[in-house]
Design an enzyme around this catalytic site. Structure first.
Site, short mmCIF file in Angstrom:
data_model
loop_
_atom_site.label_atom_id
_atom_site.label_comp_id
_atom_site.label_asym_id
_atom_site.label_seq_id
_atom_site.Cartn_x
_atom_site.Cartn_y
_atom_site.Cartn_z
CB SER A 140 -0.80 0.33 1.32
OG SER A 140 -1.45 1.57 1.73
CE1 TYR A 153 -3.48 -2.49 4.96
CE2 TYR A 153 -3.36 -0.39 4.30
CZ TYR A 153 -3.86 -1.08 4.49
OH TYR A 153 -3.88 -1.56 2.67
#
Length: 245
Positions: A140, A153
């Site tokens: 990401s 995350y």
């Protein structure tokens, strides 16, 4: 047809980027294994992948945070198809909490899915994949630049890039390529259900929002022989969003 006679496992393939990737690989001739925690949704996704042109589709109920589940998924794929050529580590989990409210269990939950899940599949791939195999890890842009409330995350996705580099080094003598992509804002439920987006903490310009198919196309390239000289790369796929932040 870049994936004719090849077999691909896609994790988290019941929706979003995973489903788009399964459909793209299937449309180019791959026999696809949909590995997803939600078996009911995975069965529905399988019909879409078949409709996209996949010659065969298999569903495997898989919790990527459990190594025994991962091992079983790989074993089932080998038993049915006799080979494994591509793994797309796409399954991911995200929580939204300030650091002071997070617990060790919160972190372990994220790390087990977003990092260890990829590790388990890479481990199995290195044991059974033949030269020419390819692994694509879905990281990401949070691995490079992030925002409040998503520390676990962002850390997991950053660690996934490090794992990609290490795995590429060990994969080279095996003839297995390992690369990663870093998607930006993508039109999936994960984006629009993001509390930071809903509250306005994270501003989303419509011009910065890509489609799952955009990400799937990049994954397909990295998984294909077109990327035969691409190893250990981390490819940002965000429409140039970070360049404008």
């Amino acid at each position: 047809m870049r994936f004719t006679d090849k077999v691909a496992i896609v994790t988290g393939a019941a929706s979003g980027i995973g489903l788009a990737t399964a459909k793209r690989l299937g449309s180019e001739g791959a026999r696809v294994v949909i590995a997803d925690l939600n078996e009911q949704n995975a069965q529905a996704a399988a019909e879409q992948v078949k409709a996209a042109g996949a010659p065969e589709v298999m569903v495997s109920a898989c919790d990527v945070s459990r190594e025994d589940n991962v091992n079983e998924t790989v074993s089932e794929a080998i038993k049915r198809f006799g080979r494994l050529d591509v793994i797309v580590n796409n399954a991911g989990l995200m929580i939204f909490k300030p650091i002071v409210e997070q617990t060790g269990d919160d972190w372990l939950k994220i790390l087990n899915v977003d990092l260890l899940g990829a590790f388990y599949f890479i481990k199995q791939a290195f044991k059974i994949m033949k030269p020419g195999g390819a692994i694509v890890n879905v990281s990401s842009i949070h691995a490079e630049e992030t925002e409040p409330l998503v520390s676990s995350y962002a850390a997991a996705k950053s660690a996934l890039l490090s794992l990609t580099r290490s795995a590429a080094l060990e994969g080279t003598p095996l003839g297995i390529r390992v690369n990663a992509i870093l998607p930006g804002a993508v039109d999936t439920p994960m984006l629009w259900q993001n509390p930071n987006v809903k509250s306005g903490i994270e501003k989303i310009d419509p011009a910065d929002v890509g489609k799952p198919e955009d990400i799937a196309a990049t994954i397909a390239y990295l998984a294909s022989d077109d990327a035969a000289f691409v190893q250990g790369a981390s490819l940002r796929v965000d429409g140039g969003r970070l360049d404008r932040l």
